[in-house]
Design a protein around this motif. Structure first.
Motif, PDB file in Angstrom:
ATOM      1  N   ASN A 231      23.141  26.559 -22.812  1.00 26.08           N
ATOM      2  CA  ASN A 231      21.952  25.891 -22.473  1.00 26.08           C
ATOM      3  C   ASN A 231      22.038  24.360 -22.688  1.00 26.08           C
ATOM      4  O   ASN A 231      21.625  23.114 -21.763  1.00 26.08           O
ATOM      5  CB  ASN A 231      20.801  26.312 -23.476  1.00 26.08           C
ATOM      6  CG  ASN A 231      20.591  27.182 -23.793  1.00 26.08           C
ATOM      7  OD1 ASN A 231      20.158  28.088 -22.324  1.00 26.08           O
ATOM      8  ND2 ASN A 231      19.584  28.163 -24.679  1.00 26.08           N
ATOM      9  N   MET A 232      23.514  24.175 -23.889  1.00 27.49           N
ATOM     10  CA  MET A 232      23.739  22.548 -23.892  1.00 27.49           C
ATOM     11  C   MET A 232      24.483  22.081 -22.818  1.00 27.49           C
ATOM     12  O   MET A 232      23.868  21.002 -22.613  1.00 27.49           O
ATOM     13  CB  MET A 232      24.554  22.583 -24.683  1.00 27.49           C
ATOM     14  CG  MET A 232      24.422  22.919 -26.684  1.00 27.49           C
ATOM     15  SD  MET A 232      22.840  21.399 -26.644  1.00 27.49           S
ATOM     16  CE  MET A 232      24.347  19.892 -27.115  1.00 27.49           C
ATOM     17  N   SER A 233      25.176  22.940 -21.710  1.00 25.69           N
ATOM     18  CA  SER A 233      25.896  23.022 -20.922  1.00 25.69           C
ATOM     19  C   SER A 233      25.429  22.030 -19.441  1.00 25.69           C
ATOM     20  O   SER A 233      24.536  20.670 -18.977  1.00 25.69           O
ATOM     21  CB  SER A 233      26.611  23.976 -20.136  1.00 25.69           C
ATOM     22  OG  SER A 233      27.759  23.993 -21.175  1.00 25.69           O
ATOM     23  N   VAL A 234      23.469  23.310 -18.820  1.00 22.98           N
ATOM     24  CA  VAL A 234      22.481  22.503 -17.905  1.00 22.98           C
ATOM     25  C   VAL A 234      21.709  21.425 -19.031  1.00 22.98           C
ATOM     26  O   VAL A 234      21.814  20.863 -17.793  1.00 22.98           O
ATOM     27  CB  VAL A 234      21.987  24.162 -17.723  1.00 22.98           C
ATOM     28  CG1 VAL A 234      22.764  25.342 -17.028  1.00 22.98           C
ATOM     29  CG2 VAL A 234      21.453  24.425 -19.042  1.00 22.98           C
ATOM     30  N   ILE A 235      21.654  21.725 -20.044  1.00 24.60           N
ATOM     31  CA  ILE A 235      20.714  20.200 -19.810  1.00 24.60           C
ATOM     32  C   ILE A 235      21.482  18.959 -20.283  1.00 24.60           C
ATOM     33  O   ILE A 235      21.150  17.852 -20.191  1.00 24.60           O
ATOM     34  CB  ILE A 235      20.084  20.374 -22.106  1.00 24.60           C
ATOM     35  CG1 ILE A 235      19.153  21.991 -21.693  1.00 24.60           C
ATOM     36  CG2 ILE A 235      19.093  19.086 -22.794  1.00 24.60           C
ATOM     37  CD1 ILE A 235      18.777  22.376 -23.551  1.00 24.60           C
ATOM     38  N   VAL A 236      22.550  19.236 -20.672  1.00 27.07           N
ATOM     39  CA  VAL A 236      23.837  17.916 -20.512  1.00 27.07           C
ATOM     40  C   VAL A 236      23.500  17.104 -19.340  1.00 27.07           C
ATOM     41  O   VAL A 236      23.755  16.585 -18.210  1.00 27.07           O
ATOM     42  CB  VAL A 236      24.801  17.696 -21.693  1.00 27.07           C
ATOM     43  CG1 VAL A 236      25.613  16.522 -21.363  1.00 27.07           C
ATOM     44  CG2 VAL A 236      24.470  17.776 -23.472  1.00 27.07           C
ATOM     45  N   GLY A 237      24.401  18.022 -18.617  1.00 22.75           N
ATOM     46  CA  GLY A 237      24.688  17.850 -17.172  1.00 22.75           C
ATOM     47  C   GLY A 237      23.388  17.965 -16.297  1.00 22.75           C
ATOM     48  O   GLY A 237      23.170  16.641 -15.560  1.00 22.75           O
ATOM     49  N   ASP A 238      22.199  18.232 -16.001  1.00 24.63           N
ATOM     50  CA  ASP A 238      20.625  18.069 -16.084  1.00 24.63           C
ATOM     51  C   ASP A 238      20.733  16.212 -16.592  1.00 24.63           C
ATOM     52  O   ASP A 238      20.341  15.381 -15.598  1.00 24.63           O
ATOM     53  CB  ASP A 238      19.693  18.382 -16.042  1.00 24.63           C
ATOM     54  CG  ASP A 238      18.174  18.071 -15.867  1.00 24.63           C
ATOM     55  OD1 ASP A 238      17.849  17.550 -14.680  1.00 24.63           O
ATOM     56  OD2 ASP A 238      17.276  17.860 -16.016  1.00 24.63           O
ATOM     57  N   ARG A 239      20.841  16.252 -18.199  1.00 28.07           N
ATOM     58  CA  ARG A 239      20.611  14.512 -17.978  1.00 28.07           C
ATOM     59  C   ARG A 239      21.440  13.094 -17.184  1.00 28.07           C
ATOM     60  O   ARG A 239      21.344  12.427 -17.061  1.00 28.07           O
ATOM     61  CB  ARG A 239      20.660  14.307 -19.907  1.00 28.07           C
ATOM     62  CG  ARG A 239      19.586  15.585 -20.384  1.00 28.07           C
ATOM     63  CD  ARG A 239      19.391  14.532 -21.778  1.00 28.07           C
ATOM     64  NE  ARG A 239      17.960  15.842 -21.500  1.00 28.07           N
ATOM     65  CZ  ARG A 239      17.167  15.829 -22.749  1.00 28.07           C
ATOM     66  NH1 ARG A 239      18.028  14.408 -24.418  1.00 28.07           N
ATOM     67  NH2 ARG A 239      16.248  16.330 -23.054  1.00 28.07           N
ATOM     68  N   LEU A 240      23.032  14.318 -17.373  1.00 29.38           N
ATOM     69  CA  LEU A 240      23.958  13.102 -16.747  1.00 29.38           C
ATOM     70  C   LEU A 240      23.516  13.032 -15.999  1.00 29.38           C
ATOM     71  O   LEU A 240      23.380  11.968 -14.899  1.00 29.38           O
ATOM     72  CB  LEU A 240      25.100  13.783 -16.942  1.00 29.38           C
ATOM     73  CG  LEU A 240      25.718  13.067 -18.456  1.00 29.38           C
ATOM     74  CD1 LEU A 240      27.376  14.766 -18.970  1.00 29.38           C
ATOM     75  CD2 LEU A 240      25.426  12.010 -18.708  1.00 29.38           C
ATOM     76  N   ARG A 241      23.525  13.402 -14.641  1.00 33.52           N
ATOM     77  CA  ARG A 241      22.934  13.730 -12.781  1.00 33.52           C
ATOM     78  C   ARG A 241      21.783  14.824 -12.293  1.00 33.52           C
ATOM     79  O   ARG A 241      23.177  15.828 -11.214  1.00 33.52           O
ATOM     80  CB  ARG A 241      24.729  13.558 -12.557  1.00 33.52           C
ATOM     81  CG  ARG A 241      25.833  12.814 -12.493  1.00 33.52           C
ATOM     82  CD  ARG A 241      25.195  11.467 -12.419  1.00 33.52           C
ATOM     83  NE  ARG A 241      25.494  12.346 -10.499  1.00 33.52           N
ATOM     84  CZ  ARG A 241      26.476  11.742 -10.057  1.00 33.52           C
ATOM     85  NH1 ARG A 241      27.699  11.559 -10.301  1.00 33.52           N
ATOM     86  NH2 ARG A 241      25.430  12.073  -8.311  1.00 33.52           N
ATOM     87  N   GLY A 242      21.620  14.753 -12.803  1.00 36.14           N
ATOM     88  CA  GLY A 242      20.417  15.715 -12.277  1.00 36.14           C
ATOM     89  C   GLY A 242      20.715  17.525 -12.413  1.00 36.14           C
ATOM     90  O   GLY A 242      22.116  17.686 -12.676  1.00 36.14           O
ATOM     91  N   ILE A 243      20.299  18.378 -11.131  1.00 42.07           N
ATOM     92  CA  ILE A 243      20.795  19.359 -11.024  1.00 42.07           C
ATOM     93  C   ILE A 243      21.975  20.074 -10.799  1.00 42.07           C
ATOM     94  O   ILE A 243      22.625  20.707 -11.713  1.00 42.07           O
ATOM     95  CB  ILE A 243      19.384  20.335 -10.045  1.00 42.07           C
ATOM     96  CG1 ILE A 243      18.432  20.668 -10.496  1.00 42.07           C
ATOM     97  CG2 ILE A 243      19.807  21.553  -9.521  1.00 42.07           C
ATOM     98  CD1 ILE A 243      17.885  21.168 -12.093  1.00 42.07           C
TER      99      ILE A 243
END
Lengths: 176, 211
Positions: free
Chosen positions: B79-91
């Motif tokens: 969950n942390m990976s996808v949330i942080v990844g999404d905040r940095l560069r979207g999907i």
């Protein structure tokens, strides 16, 4: 057909995994061992142990369950089924989360769910214990578990990975 | 972060440092965490890398993302990976962060699983896995009590812990029904009340296992 079945079971587990992987272990064991008969009790323990031996999340163990049921395709389906639904929920929620920043219900949900998660994690511990501390070696296994618990709970910052590895080495010597 | 006025820092998705972070760097950063986080506590690895080393997030943003991760289904690590990844560069950022976090472990687990399946009668392998399984029980109990010791101090919390445990482990009620009954009950018991303000509880936050 088996692949669809795998996908159904693991995507259900994905959205039920509130509180993380340990919390969903009893349901995973109940579905894969008791309902579907894909594994025996001791295979479930072995596969959980394999998850402990690899880096990253232990719940990558679902890959091995999928592999046993339907080969490489099964491994992929179990992996995708277990991780993709929860990841989509996480992304969507995180994008709308700020709208609820001031809602007092957010804290109520956090406080209310915390004891449930602890109860589920205890249930997860029991689910593994019921497969790992059994049979003629159950007293030795119980001693292993007790030593690891005492070392981690009362000891100073020991890397749990070392104790897990020690368990494997001692197992090779004492549990053969 | 409940009060936006006290936290004037803009969200990372609004530009600033995130503009410069390449997708390759996101993938490699999470790959390093996914390949080295042995023995649980992946949240501590994430914080060391994302907050301390890379400074992609500050501590408040990290804890806010963690709060979301813990409230939702799924593992903290992914969950942390996808949330942080999404905040940095979207999907695309979310997909690559997830891939980095899970691929090393997935490859090793699959290799071990194939080896296990083709040596099912091997007494040595069985003995090693039995030892690891027994040691895991001690690890799981220690982590659970470290996270839960606060919940075991108040009578209402102890009741909810015990109710959940008994329903799942001894009555064998399916998890869905437990969550749909005990969940709303617990939230109702802790419902917002002017005379009884709740404060966020972040104890044990670094002790969550890499489950």
């Amino acid at each position: 057909m088996k692949l669809l079945h795998l996908l159904g079971v693991f995507s259900l587990l994905s959205i039920l995994a509130i509180g993380g992987g340990t919390a969903v272990l009893p349901e995973m064991k109940s579905l894969t061992v008791e309902h579907e008969g894909w594994l025996s009790d001791s295979q479930f323990r072995d596969i959980y142990a394999i998850g402990q031996l690899a880096p990253g999340p232990n719940m990558l163990m679902v890959i091995v369950i999928g592999y046993r049921v339907a080969g490489f395709l099964g491994a992929f389906v179990a992996f995708a089924g277990f991780f993709v639904p929860a990841c989509i929920i996480a992304i969507v929620t995180s994008r709308i989360w700020d709208h609820f920043a001031d809602s007092p219900w957010r804290l109520a949900i956090q406080r209310g769910m915390a004891p449930i998660v602890v109860g589920l994690m205890l249930a997860g511990t029991i689910a593994i214990a019921r497969t790992a501390i059994v049979g003629r070696d159950s007293q030795i296994c119980l001693a292993f578990a007790a030593v690891v618990f005492i070392a981690l709970y009362f000891g100073k910052k020991i890397n749990p990975a070392l104790l897990i590895l020690a368990g494997g080495v001692l197992g090779l010597v004492l549990l053969r | 972060m409940a009060d936006p006025a006290s936290n004037p820092a803009p969200p990372p998705s609004d530009g600033g440092v995130s503009e410069k972070i390449s997708l390759a760097e996101i993938f490699l950063t999470f790959l390093a965490i996914g390949a080295t986080s042995f023995g649980g506590g992946v949240v501590a690895y994430l914080r060391a890398s994302l907050v301390t080393k890379k400074q992609w997030l500050d501590d408040e943003e990290f804890l806010a993302a963690l709060e979301i991760s813990q409230a939702l289904p799924g593992l903290n690590a992914t969950n942390m990976s996808v949330i942080v990844g999404d905040r940095l560069r979207g999907i695309p950022g979310a997909v690559l962060a997830f891939a980095g976090m899970t691929l090393p472990g997935a490859a090793i687990v699959l290799a071990l699983g194939i080896f296990y399946a083709s040596n099912s009668g091997n007494a040595n392998i069985n003995a090693v896995l039995k030892g690891v399984g027994a040691a895991s029980v001690g690890l799981l109990l220690a982590v659970t009590l470290q996270i839960g010791h606060k919940q075991l101090e108040h009578r209402l919390d102890v009741t909810l812990v015990a109710l959940t445990l008994v329903l799942v482990s001894f009555v064998h009620v399916p998890l869905l029904y437990v969550l749909l009954t005990v969940g709303p009950l617990a939230i109702l018991l802790y419902r917002p009340h002017p005379a009884r303000p709740l404060s966020p509880d972040r104890s044990g936050i670094d002790k969550k296992p890499a489950d």
